[in-house]
Design a protein around this motif. Structure first.
Motif, PDB file in Angstrom:
ATOM      1  N   ASN A 255       0.803  -1.221   0.000  1.00  0.00           N
ATOM      2  CA  ASN A 255       0.000   0.000   0.000  1.00  0.00           C
ATOM      3  C   ASN A 255       0.836   1.272   0.000  1.00  0.00           C
ATOM      4  N   ASN A 256       2.137   1.110  -0.070  1.00  0.00           N
ATOM      5  CA  ASN A 256       3.027   2.272  -0.068  1.00  0.00           C
ATOM      6  C   ASN A 256       3.365   2.631  -1.517  1.00  0.00           C
ATOM      7  N   GLU A 257       2.782   3.701  -2.004  1.00  0.00           N
ATOM      8  CA  GLU A 257       2.954   4.082  -3.399  1.00  0.00           C
ATOM      9  C   GLU A 257       4.337   4.631  -3.704  1.00  0.00           C
ATOM     10  N   GLN A 258       5.148   4.861  -2.694  1.00  0.00           N
ATOM     11  CA  GLN A 258       6.496   5.372  -2.895  1.00  0.00           C
ATOM     12  C   GLN A 258       7.507   4.258  -3.170  1.00  0.00           C
ATOM     13  N   LEU A 259       7.062   3.001  -3.064  1.00  0.00           N
ATOM     14  CA  LEU A 259       7.997   1.889  -3.128  1.00  0.00           C
ATOM     15  C   LEU A 259       7.848   1.061  -4.397  1.00  0.00           C
ATOM     16  N   ILE A 260       8.973   0.557  -4.866  1.00  0.00           N
ATOM     17  CA  ILE A 260       9.038  -0.440  -5.924  1.00  0.00           C
ATOM     18  C   ILE A 260       9.617  -1.707  -5.300  1.00  0.00           C
ATOM     19  N   ILE A 261       8.958  -2.854  -5.543  1.00  0.00           N
ATOM     20  CA  ILE A 261       9.409  -4.139  -5.006  1.00  0.00           C
ATOM     21  C   ILE A 261       9.680  -5.063  -6.183  1.00  0.00           C
ATOM     22  N   LYS A 262      10.861  -5.605  -6.265  1.00  0.00           N
ATOM     23  CA  LYS A 262      11.182  -6.443  -7.420  1.00  0.00           C
ATOM     24  C   LYS A 262      12.216  -7.507  -7.047  1.00  0.00           C
ATOM     25  N   PRO A 263      12.125  -8.676  -7.696  1.00  0.00           N
ATOM     26  CA  PRO A 263      13.185  -9.673  -7.519  1.00  0.00           C
ATOM     27  C   PRO A 263      14.442  -9.211  -8.227  1.00  0.00           C
ATOM     28  N   ILE A 264      15.577  -9.735  -7.798  1.00  0.00           N
ATOM     29  CA  ILE A 264      16.838  -9.314  -8.394  1.00  0.00           C
ATOM     30  C   ILE A 264      17.798 -10.501  -8.442  1.00  0.00           C
ATOM     31  N   GLN A 265      18.575 -10.572  -9.492  1.00  0.00           N
ATOM     32  CA  GLN A 265      19.504 -11.684  -9.649  1.00  0.00           C
ATOM     33  C   GLN A 265      20.570 -11.655  -8.557  1.00  0.00           C
ATOM     34  N   ASN A 266      21.004 -12.847  -8.171  1.00  0.00           N
ATOM     35  CA  ASN A 266      22.067 -13.023  -7.170  1.00  0.00           C
ATOM     36  C   ASN A 266      21.648 -12.534  -5.781  1.00  0.00           C
ATOM     37  N   ALA A 267      20.337 -12.365  -5.589  1.00  0.00           N
ATOM     38  CA  ALA A 267      19.868 -11.913  -4.280  1.00  0.00           C
ATOM     39  C   ALA A 267      20.157 -12.973  -3.222  1.00  0.00           C
ATOM     40  N   PRO A 268      20.464 -12.560  -2.006  1.00  0.00           N
ATOM     41  CA  PRO A 268      20.668 -13.544  -0.938  1.00  0.00           C
ATOM     42  C   PRO A 268      19.377 -14.272  -0.604  1.00  0.00           C
ATOM     43  N   THR A 269      19.507 -15.437  -0.042  1.00  0.00           N
ATOM     44  CA  THR A 269      18.358 -16.222   0.396  1.00  0.00           C
ATOM     45  C   THR A 269      18.479 -16.506   1.882  1.00  0.00           C
ATOM     46  N   ARG A 270      17.373 -16.896   2.473  1.00  0.00           N
ATOM     47  CA  ARG A 270      17.405 -17.347   3.857  1.00  0.00           C
ATOM     48  C   ARG A 270      16.459 -18.529   4.008  1.00  0.00           C
ATOM     49  N   VAL A 271      16.704 -19.330   5.010  1.00  0.00           N
ATOM     50  CA  VAL A 271      15.867 -20.494   5.307  1.00  0.00           C
ATOM     51  C   VAL A 271      15.165 -20.245   6.627  1.00  0.00           C
ATOM     52  N   LEU A 272      13.838 -20.270   6.600  1.00  0.00           N
ATOM     53  CA  LEU A 272      13.077 -20.175   7.840  1.00  0.00           C
ATOM     54  C   LEU A 272      13.058 -21.545   8.494  1.00  0.00           C
ATOM     55  N   ALA A 273      13.325 -21.590   9.784  1.00  0.00           N
ATOM     56  CA  ALA A 273      13.468 -22.877  10.466  1.00  0.00           C
ATOM     57  C   ALA A 273      12.804 -22.841  11.835  1.00  0.00           C
ATOM     58  N   LEU A 274      12.290 -23.987  12.231  1.00  0.00           N
ATOM     59  CA  LEU A 274      11.783 -24.193  13.587  1.00  0.00           C
ATOM     60  C   LEU A 274      12.806 -25.042  14.329  1.00  0.00           C
ATOM     61  N   ILE A 275      13.146 -24.642  15.537  1.00  0.00           N
ATOM     62  CA  ILE A 275      14.271 -25.233  16.248  1.00  0.00           C
ATOM     63  C   ILE A 275      13.865 -25.548  17.680  1.00  0.00           C
ATOM     64  N   THR A 276      14.360 -26.658  18.188  1.00  0.00           N
ATOM     65  CA  THR A 276      14.127 -27.024  19.582  1.00  0.00           C
ATOM     66  C   THR A 276      15.336 -27.779  20.112  1.00  0.00           C
ATOM     67  N   ARG A 277      15.306 -28.117  21.371  1.00  0.00           N
ATOM     68  CA  ARG A 277      16.387 -28.923  21.951  1.00  0.00           C
ATOM     69  C   ARG A 277      16.215 -30.387  21.532  1.00  0.00           C
ATOM     70  N   LYS A 278      17.309 -31.073  21.394  1.00  0.00           N
ATOM     71  CA  LYS A 278      17.231 -32.488  21.021  1.00  0.00           C
ATOM     72  C   LYS A 278      16.554 -33.313  22.105  1.00  0.00           C
ATOM     73  N   SER A 279      16.587 -32.821  23.335  1.00  0.00           N
ATOM     74  CA  SER A 279      15.982 -33.549  24.451  1.00  0.00           C
ATOM     75  C   SER A 279      14.524 -33.181  24.677  1.00  0.00           C
ATOM     76  N   THR A 280      13.926 -32.404  23.789  1.00  0.00           N
ATOM     77  CA  THR A 280      12.577 -31.911  24.035  1.00  0.00           C
ATOM     78  C   THR A 280      11.579 -33.035  24.273  1.00  0.00           C
ATOM     79  N   PRO A 281      10.703 -32.873  25.253  1.00  0.00           N
ATOM     80  CA  PRO A 281       9.619 -33.833  25.448  1.00  0.00           C
ATOM     81  C   PRO A 281       8.389 -33.459  24.624  1.00  0.00           C
TER      82      PRO A 281
END
Length: 301
Positions: A255-281
């Protein structure tokens, strides 16, 4: 068999390490100062070494004390998991669930997450804790959180990690920033005008990992404390930024008319992850929350 330290004595020492103040540590432990001090002195006797240096002005841990605190945190977290395991066996999928989440994910999924947890885990009381990655990882290791959601790469220090989703970072620039609008890859951008979050945000690190710039050249530039602030800085045409795909579908950007949003080559990526302790009950809860998060992020992407 020689007497062993108690969990209570270890908890006194851990609390003192966090406060470095006997009165405050006693208050947090709900005991008198003499009780806490006596417990730590008995712990020192059992271990055969000085754990805490005390004088009128300062309280500090000795090298042995630092080592004991690190191991005590693990023992206390394992003890909490043992208590939770008993509850889980008798009353599965019930009780409190403490989830930590980073600020560059939380705003975009929380409403859906709360709704889905209420529907699929009706006997679970979900408690959300928003903080930067290093803080929630530390709290998870100490047993203060049951699971956390953050973005990789990040040092998860041997914790149990499950992938939720992968996403690219998108270029977000001002409508008057013609050079950035025309850019096709990171190499086409003037990285001296890259706007970043403050240090401590993993999104900053993910961005810098793909952008070959000397951070010292950006020291004079404003740094945002949050994503909304970062967006406002780009709206004011102070520079451009890279934001995760999960953020690009929100009204904050769309909704922000001042912004342009676009994909770009060689852009960094990230992995969203859920994490817990190995001993979790709470493996059953972990599996359900993981499925919920995977569905939410798939819909957003």
């Amino acid at each position: 068999m020689a007497a062993l330290p108690s969990l209570r004595q270890l908890s006194y020492l851990v609390t003192l390490s966090e406060t470095l103040h006997f009165t405050e540590a006693a208050r947090r432990s709900f005991v008198t100062q003499s009780t806490l001090s006596g417990g730590i002195m008995e712990l020192e006797r059992l271990l055969g070494g000085v754990l805490v240096e005390r004088d009128r002005q300062n309280v500090r841990l000795t090298p042995l004390g630092e080592q004991v605190v690190g191991r005590a945190r693990v023992l206390l977290a394992d003890a909490q998991d043992l208590m939770r395991l008993s509850r889980e066996m008798s009353e599965p999928l019930t009780g409190d669930l403490h989830l930590g989440i980073i600020p560059t994910i939380a705003p975009f999924i929380l409403s859906r997450l709360l709704e889905e947890v209420h529907l699929q885990l009706p006997k679970i009381q979900l408690h959300l804790h928003e903080a930067q990655s290093d803080k929630i990882v530390e709290r998870l290791e100490h047993g203060q959180l049951d699971m956390i959601m953050l973005a990789l790469p990040f040092d998860t220090r041997g914790l149990k990690v499950a992938e939720v989703a992968k996403e690219n970072l998108y270029l977000v620039c001002n409508i008057d920033d013609k050079k950035s609008i025309q850019a096709q890859s990171l190499e086409d951008l003037d990285l001296a005008h890259l706007m970043l979050l403050e240090e401590g945000h993993c999104l900053r690190d993910h961005t810098l990992s793909a952008c070959p710039i000397d951070e010292r050249k950006n020291d004079h530039r404003l740094k945002a404390s949050s994503l909304p602030t970062l967006v406002e800085m780009v709206s004011a045409n102070l520079g451009f930024t890279l934001l995760p795909e999960i953020a690009t579908h929100t009204s904050m950007l769309k909704n922000n008319e001042q912004l342009i949003i676009k994909p770009i080559q060689n852009a960094p990526t990230r992995v969203l992850a859920l994490i817990t302790r190995k001993s979790t009950p709470l493996q059953s809860e972990f599996d359900v929350v993981l499925q919920i998060l995977q569905k939410i992020t798939a819909d957003l992407h």
